[in-house]
Write a protein that holds these residues in place. Structure first.
Motif, PDB file in Angstrom:
ATOM      1  N   LEU A  70      26.258   8.380 -36.618  1.00 46.89           N
ATOM      2  CA  LEU A  70      25.300   7.272 -36.647  1.00 46.89           C
ATOM      3  C   LEU A  70      24.749   7.024 -35.252  1.00 46.89           C
ATOM      4  CD1 LEU A  70      27.586   4.966 -38.802  1.00 46.89           C
ATOM      5  CD2 LEU A  70      25.682   6.392 -39.624  1.00 46.89           C
ATOM      6  N   LYS A  71      23.692   6.226 -35.189  1.00 44.60           N
ATOM      7  CA  LYS A  71      23.219   5.706 -33.901  1.00 44.60           C
ATOM      8  C   LYS A  71      24.006   4.443 -33.573  1.00 44.60           C
ATOM      9  CE  LYS A  71      19.159   8.100 -33.362  1.00 44.60           C
ATOM     10  NZ  LYS A  71      19.275   9.264 -32.453  1.00 44.60           N
ATOM     11  N   VAL A  72      24.100   4.137 -32.277  1.00 46.08           N
ATOM     12  CA  VAL A  72      24.646   2.836 -31.883  1.00 46.08           C
ATOM     13  C   VAL A  72      23.605   1.779 -32.224  1.00 46.08           C
ATOM     14  CG1 VAL A  72      25.443   1.405 -29.959  1.00 46.08           C
ATOM     15  CG2 VAL A  72      25.927   3.873 -29.970  1.00 46.08           C
ATOM     16  N   GLU A  73      24.033   0.743 -32.927  1.00 50.31           N
ATOM     17  CA  GLU A  73      23.098  -0.340 -33.244  1.00 50.31           C
ATOM     18  C   GLU A  73      23.524  -1.621 -32.546  1.00 50.31           C
ATOM     19  OE1 GLU A  73      21.987  -1.010 -37.399  1.00 50.31           O
ATOM     20  OE2 GLU A  73      22.550   1.093 -37.722  1.00 50.31           O
ATOM     21  N   ALA A  74      22.540  -2.349 -32.027  1.00 56.28           N
ATOM     22  CA  ALA A  74      22.818  -3.651 -31.439  1.00 56.28           C
ATOM     23  C   ALA A  74      23.026  -4.647 -32.569  1.00 56.28           C
ATOM     24  CB  ALA A  74      21.661  -4.093 -30.550  1.00 56.28           C
ATOM     25  N   LEU A  75      24.162  -5.329 -32.564  1.00 63.09           N
ATOM     26  CA  LEU A  75      24.452  -6.292 -33.623  1.00 63.09           C
ATOM     27  C   LEU A  75      24.012  -7.699 -33.235  1.00 63.09           C
ATOM     28  CD1 LEU A  75      27.973  -4.924 -34.640  1.00 63.09           C
ATOM     29  CD2 LEU A  75      25.739  -4.397 -35.659  1.00 63.09           C
ATOM     30  N   SER A  76      23.567  -7.839 -31.993  1.00 59.58           N
ATOM     31  CA  SER A  76      22.899  -9.073 -31.603  1.00 59.58           C
ATOM     32  C   SER A  76      21.853  -8.684 -30.573  1.00 59.58           C
ATOM     33  CB  SER A  76      23.892 -10.086 -31.022  1.00 59.58           C
ATOM     34  OG  SER A  76      24.354  -9.634 -29.773  1.00 59.58           O
ATOM     35  N   SER A  77      20.890  -9.583 -30.348  1.00 58.68           N
ATOM     36  CA  SER A  77      19.727  -9.187 -29.550  1.00 58.68           C
ATOM     37  C   SER A  77      20.107  -8.884 -28.101  1.00 58.68           C
ATOM     38  CB  SER A  77      18.659 -10.269 -29.612  1.00 58.68           C
ATOM     39  OG  SER A  77      19.199 -11.481 -29.137  1.00 58.68           O
ATOM     40  N   ALA A 133      22.468  -7.209 -27.048  1.00 59.71           N
ATOM     41  CA  ALA A 133      23.081  -5.888 -26.898  1.00 59.71           C
ATOM     42  C   ALA A 133      22.063  -4.761 -27.023  1.00 59.71           C
ATOM     43  CB  ALA A 133      24.199  -5.720 -27.923  1.00 59.71           C
ATOM     44  N   THR A 134      20.789  -5.085 -27.102  1.00 61.91           N
ATOM     45  CA  THR A 134      19.743  -4.073 -27.283  1.00 61.91           C
ATOM     46  C   THR A 134      19.747  -3.041 -26.162  1.00 61.91           C
ATOM     47  OG1 THR A 134      18.438  -5.886 -28.172  1.00 61.91           O
ATOM     48  CG2 THR A 134      17.293  -3.787 -27.841  1.00 61.91           C
ATOM     49  N   LYS A 135      19.844  -3.529 -24.932  1.00 63.37           N
ATOM     50  CA  LYS A 135      19.837  -2.624 -23.783  1.00 63.37           C
ATOM     51  C   LYS A 135      21.016  -1.654 -23.854  1.00 63.37           C
ATOM     52  CE  LYS A 135      20.226  -2.581 -18.722  1.00 63.37           C
ATOM     53  NZ  LYS A 135      20.297  -3.401 -17.491  1.00 63.37           N
ATOM     54  N   SER A 136      22.216  -2.183 -24.147  1.00 64.45           N
ATOM     55  CA  SER A 136      23.396  -1.319 -24.230  1.00 64.45           C
ATOM     56  C   SER A 136      23.213  -0.253 -25.292  1.00 64.45           C
ATOM     57  CB  SER A 136      24.643  -2.145 -24.566  1.00 64.45           C
ATOM     58  OG  SER A 136      24.806  -3.187 -23.644  1.00 64.45           O
ATOM     59  N   ALA A 137      22.687  -0.642 -26.454  1.00 63.63           N
ATOM     60  CA  ALA A 137      22.500   0.314 -27.552  1.00 63.63           C
ATOM     61  C   ALA A 137      21.540   1.426 -27.125  1.00 63.63           C
ATOM     62  CB  ALA A 137      21.969  -0.409 -28.791  1.00 63.63           C
ATOM     63  N   ARG A 138      20.448   1.037 -26.490  1.00 62.71           N
ATOM     64  CA  ARG A 138      19.461   2.021 -26.059  1.00 62.71           C
ATOM     65  C   ARG A 138      20.092   3.022 -25.090  1.00 62.71           C
ATOM     66  NH1 ARG A 138      16.829   1.815 -21.544  1.00 62.71           N
ATOM     67  NH2 ARG A 138      16.920  -0.474 -21.273  1.00 62.71           N
ATOM     68  N   ILE A 139      20.825   2.518 -24.101  1.00 62.30           N
ATOM     69  CA  ILE A 139      21.430   3.400 -23.100  1.00 62.30           C
ATOM     70  C   ILE A 139      22.453   4.334 -23.736  1.00 62.30           C
ATOM     71  CG2 ILE A 139      22.919   3.429 -21.050  1.00 62.30           C
ATOM     72  CD1 ILE A 139      21.497   0.839 -20.165  1.00 62.30           C
ATOM     73  N   LEU A 140      23.290   3.795 -24.609  1.00 59.43           N
ATOM     74  CA  LEU A 140      24.323   4.631 -25.247  1.00 59.43           C
ATOM     75  C   LEU A 140      23.686   5.702 -26.131  1.00 59.43           C
ATOM     76  CD1 LEU A 140      26.988   1.902 -26.054  1.00 59.43           C
ATOM     77  CD2 LEU A 140      27.351   3.920 -24.608  1.00 59.43           C
ATOM     78  N   ASN A 141      22.606   5.351 -26.826  1.00 60.43           N
ATOM     79  CA  ASN A 141      21.942   6.345 -27.672  1.00 60.43           C
ATOM     80  C   ASN A 141      21.300   7.449 -26.818  1.00 60.43           C
ATOM     81  OD1 ASN A 141      22.604   5.433 -30.272  1.00 60.43           O
ATOM     82  ND2 ASN A 141      21.056   3.795 -30.126  1.00 60.43           N
TER      83      ASN A 141
END
Lengths: 401, 401
Positions: free
Chosen positions: B187-194, B196-204
């Motif tokens: 799966l992709k990393v998904e941000a579960l709150s707004s 965490a968007t930056k973290s999700a983008r970087i991890l992906n």
């Protein structure tokens, strides 16, 4: 669902009667002969009762926590002490026998010494002035009158006094004025929520007048207010348990706490014997009797092992008079421990005895701390005592279908 | 009020010192001769201590729940493990000795096998590749660099690695990328709150580069990220208990957990003897000493009854060295049970010994599971150990008036 709500839902009527005999500060620690006060005391009547009872140890709040009298008794009465709190001002007022109404706001006052030039506190307790001096100063302050509230002020002990305002719209979300160290000026009362604004204004006006009156006094030329609180509005015993409850106690503090939970406070004289007489004389009128023995705690606080033993033995001698009434449920325990060796309240568990029909008896024959370690009730919490008493008195319906 | 808040409110200073001796995985089950490891061990020093102590059994979380090392120790330290949680990524990083800052985001990585055509996972653990292969792949992945964060990646064991990002504005409210079964794509990393968007983008972005690097490798040509977490920001021992606390431990995981609650981690060598030396050398500098013995657990996990007995006996031999320091409060227990017969952590209660002034002693003379069943502490919970230790060290004020 919290326990109070559960009790509200499940309580039901029976004509059975419950006695809760509380020896204040009962729990102790072993002396050089490896006996606690209760273990050292000659208590043939409690021991006889123990054979037909189930015993255990009960924790007032949670392990390691030493309770004051307020939380200790709230636990015994089934009110979780970390959830239901009684403000220090209210306890101080109750402790000297003052009554509170829902319109009352009570504070604990401390006389203090101020530097006459800078106004900073030089002694937070004014050199622990004697109670007579406190009374004299309180009399001076009792001349303060205000339009919006009626004011009661009374000496408590040493540098401490109780202040009670009564009027409409008073709230207790207020800061204290003691800065907690010397070298700082007394603080103003601050409203911590908007509905306490009026209370803060009135208290600050009162303080201003008080400081003017005290200005030329020595060593107490100022005062601070702490624990500013209202009657917490606890749900009553009638509401929670459906009980007609009364309190048999000799000290104002315990009468006051009983009144906060809606118990009727009986005139019980000032001895254990007169308390028994009160119990006997009122046996037909109530179905719950809170019977409080104070002097076990006083002896413990004084570090007087022998005296605490004596009070326990004195209490033991009234047990036959209690048993003769044929209570359906009899509980014997304490609100907290006060080991003579510590000269203070402590966190140790309380021995507890539950005598009733339909108990599951253990095999113990002695009521004492180490015996109770092996008891059939195990290690329980104070707030579970009332539900057990209610159950054994056939006063609780089944939960769920 | 939760217990941590209560401790914050009630803790007070005394110059008394507390030692908490934790034998990891101490609790056991009886062998064919009906002895647990602790019961079979020759422990004259702990038994001697038991005569002057109060014993009991303690449940790490709640009955039936088997704790990992994180929750087991949080309970010992007084933090309710169901409320205070340490993410798996953080534990993985701590376990291999990596330090985290408040700006760190840690994940546990698993190498996996992907179908080269469809990209679905064919083995979630890449055939459990050996640690050396894991190290080789981690080295390849360590070439990934990104603008916004600095990256640390380290092999753990077999197919497992630890990934740590450090940078501003990272949050840990993120989904995992392991679909939990084969036949599905990672799966992709998904941000579960707004936030965490930056973290999700970087991890992906990191995952995309990692997949490119691993594409031609076999059998591990992909990876998943799990338990992505930040340092939970636990309130420190200083804040909660007012204690100057230190940790004496030989394994990274336990040093790491201690650091999370603000303990100072001392250099303790790699043996029980060197740990005792560290305790003695630092006795003047702290008032709380967490002393961790690891190998009881390792032996239990290996199913090696005799070895676990040996480690317990080795620990018993340092007891005189500990007692000679005259600690005011000494607690001996474990974080969880690891019975040799189960070769794994278990839910069974832990024997506990509390040695201090002002205990209410029981009559037991042996420190062992069955003896502790009769103990004066009864059946308690790990989170109640710290309040009891604090009370016996005169470090808790009374609750309420």
């Amino acid at each position: 669902m919290n326990q109070i709500d559960l009790m509200k839902e499940l309580h039901t009527f029976s004509d059975k009667k419950i006695i809760m005999l509380v020896m204040d500060g009962l729990g102790g620690l072993p002396n050089d002969e490896d006996k606690t006060e209760l273990e050292a005391a000659y208590t043939p009547n409690m021991d006889k009762l123990a054979r037909d009872s189930v015993l255990g140890l009960s924790t007032p709040i949670s392990p390691g926590i030493t309770p004051g009298s307020g939380p200790g008794h709230l636990g015994l009465f089934g009110y979780e002490p970390l959830e239901y709190q009684i403000g220090r001002g209210v306890l101080e007022a109750l402790g000297i026998g003052l009554d509170l109404s829902p319109n009352s706001l009570a504070a604990r006052g401390n006389f203090c010494s101020l530097d006459p030039v800078s106004g900073v506190i030089t002694d937070r307790r004014a050199g622990r002035i004697p109670t007579e001096e406190c009374s004299r100063l309180v009399e001076m302050l009792s001349t303060i009158q205000m339009d919006e509230v009626s004011i009661t002020i009374r000496p408590v002990k040493d540098y401490r006094f109780a202040l009670i305002l009564e009027g409409d719209g008073l709230a207790d979300d207020l800061s204290e004025t003691d800065p907690q160290k010397t070298g700082l000026k007394p603080l103003k009362v601050e409203a911590l929520s908007s509905n306490a604004t009026k209370s803060a204004r009135i208290l600050n006006q009162w303080l201003e007048q008080a400081f003017a009156i005290l200005a030329d006094q020595r060593p107490a030329n100022g005062c601070t207010l702490r624990g500013i609180a209202k009657d917490p509005g606890l749900p009553s015993f009638a509401e929670v348990y459906g009980l007609q409850a009364c309190a048999i106690a000799t000290y104002p503090m315990y009468k006051g706490i009983s009144r906060l939970v809606g118990m009727e406070v009986l005139d019980a004289g000032d001895s254990i014997a007169s308390e028994l007489h009160t119990l006997q004389a009122n046996w037909g009128k109530y179905d719950f009797f809170f019977f409080h023995v104070k002097k076990t705690d006083s002896a413990g606080e004084d570090g007087n092992f022998a005296e605490k033993v004596k009070v326990i033995e004195e209490t033991d001698r009234i047990i036959p008079g209690i048993v003769d009434l044929q209570p359906d449920v009899l509980i014997i325990t304490g609100d907290h421990s006060t080991p003579s060796s510590l000269k203070a309240h402590s966190w140790h568990e309380l021995p507890i005895l539950l005598y009733a029909d339909n108990i599951r008896p253990d095999t113990l024959r002695v009521f004492g701390e180490r015996s109770c370690m092996q008891g059939g009730l195990g290690h329980m919490r104070h707030i579970d005592i009332m539900p057990l008493a209610m159950a054994h008195a056939d006063k609780l319906a089944k939960y769920g279908a």
